[in-house]
Design a protein around this motif. Structure first.
Motif, PDB file in Angstrom:
ATOM      1  N   TYR A  76       0.892  -1.234   0.014  1.00 60.22           N
ATOM      2  CA  TYR A  76      -0.113   0.068   0.185  1.00 60.22           C
ATOM      3  C   TYR A  76       0.773   1.244  -0.142  1.00 60.22           C
ATOM      4  O   TYR A  76       1.970   1.201   0.482  1.00 60.22           O
ATOM      5  CB  TYR A  76      -0.898  -0.005   1.288  1.00 60.22           C
ATOM      6  N   ARG A  77       0.512   2.429  -0.190  1.00 59.80           N
ATOM      7  CA  ARG A  77       1.117   3.726  -0.494  1.00 59.80           C
ATOM      8  C   ARG A  77       0.405   4.404   0.418  1.00 59.80           C
ATOM      9  O   ARG A  77      -0.882   4.842   0.491  1.00 59.80           O
ATOM     10  CB  ARG A  77       1.185   4.310  -2.071  1.00 59.80           C
ATOM     11  N   ASP A  78       1.103   5.241   1.130  1.00 61.42           N
ATOM     12  CA  ASP A  78       0.664   6.311   2.190  1.00 61.42           C
ATOM     13  C   ASP A  78       0.257   7.568   1.359  1.00 61.42           C
ATOM     14  O   ASP A  78       0.802   7.638   0.268  1.00 61.42           O
ATOM     15  CB  ASP A  78       1.463   6.311   3.448  1.00 61.42           C
ATOM     16  N   PRO A  87      -2.730  -0.436   4.907  1.00 57.95           N
ATOM     17  CA  PRO A  87      -3.238   1.130   4.733  1.00 57.95           C
ATOM     18  C   PRO A  87      -3.061   1.982   6.039  1.00 57.95           C
ATOM     19  O   PRO A  87      -2.947   1.208   7.184  1.00 57.95           O
ATOM     20  CB  PRO A  87      -4.769   1.119   4.238  1.00 57.95           C
ATOM     21  N   SER A  88      -2.884   3.054   5.929  1.00 61.10           N
ATOM     22  CA  SER A  88      -2.553   3.998   7.294  1.00 61.10           C
ATOM     23  C   SER A  88      -3.879   4.040   7.995  1.00 61.10           C
ATOM     24  O   SER A  88      -5.130   3.776   7.388  1.00 61.10           O
ATOM     25  CB  SER A  88      -2.100   5.295   6.885  1.00 61.10           C
ATOM     26  N   GLN A  91      -5.949   6.250   6.072  1.00 62.56           N
ATOM     27  CA  GLN A  91      -6.752   5.751   4.627  1.00 62.56           C
ATOM     28  C   GLN A  91      -7.682   4.788   5.176  1.00 62.56           C
ATOM     29  O   GLN A  91      -8.874   4.786   4.563  1.00 62.56           O
ATOM     30  CB  GLN A  91      -5.677   5.132   3.881  1.00 62.56           C
TER      31      GLN A  91
END
Length: 104
Positions: A76-78, A87-88, A91
């Motif tokens: 996942y990308r923050d 996820p953060s 997110q």
């Protein structure tokens, strides 16, 4: 709201996903079901796009269009573009807010 986390056996990122979901969910407002996926067939049946995958009411809010099913690790990308295994909190909160029915 139905929440399901799909993960391969011994996924090192599933605990982070579950911990972050606990931070987002108020009390026991929703329970999270965890399903261990060990084959491509199961991944296709449940819609897993890498481990861990969160399904909110049966849909993966983080999957890009036409994402392939996979029993591999998922990245996942923050908001800053950094790679993470889940996820953060922000997110997850945004995904759950979008899934809530209006007025509730």
């Amino acid at each position: 709201m139905e929440l399901v986390v799909l993960a391969v056996p011994d996924c090192p990122n599933a605990p982070a996903m579950l911990q972050r979901l606990e931070q987002v969910l108020p009390g026991s407002a929703a329970s999270v079901d965890v399903r261990v996926i060990s084959s491509e067939e199961e991944a296709a049946r449940y819609g897993m796009h890498g481990s861990p995958t969160l399904l909110v009411n049966g849909a993966d809010p983080f999957a890009p269009p036409r994402a392939a099913v996979s029993v591999s690790c998922r990245i996942y990308r923050d908001a800053g573009g950094r790679a993470a295994g889940a996820p953060s909190v922000q997110q997850l909160a945004a995904a759950l807010q979008q899934a809530r029915p209006t007025g509730g």
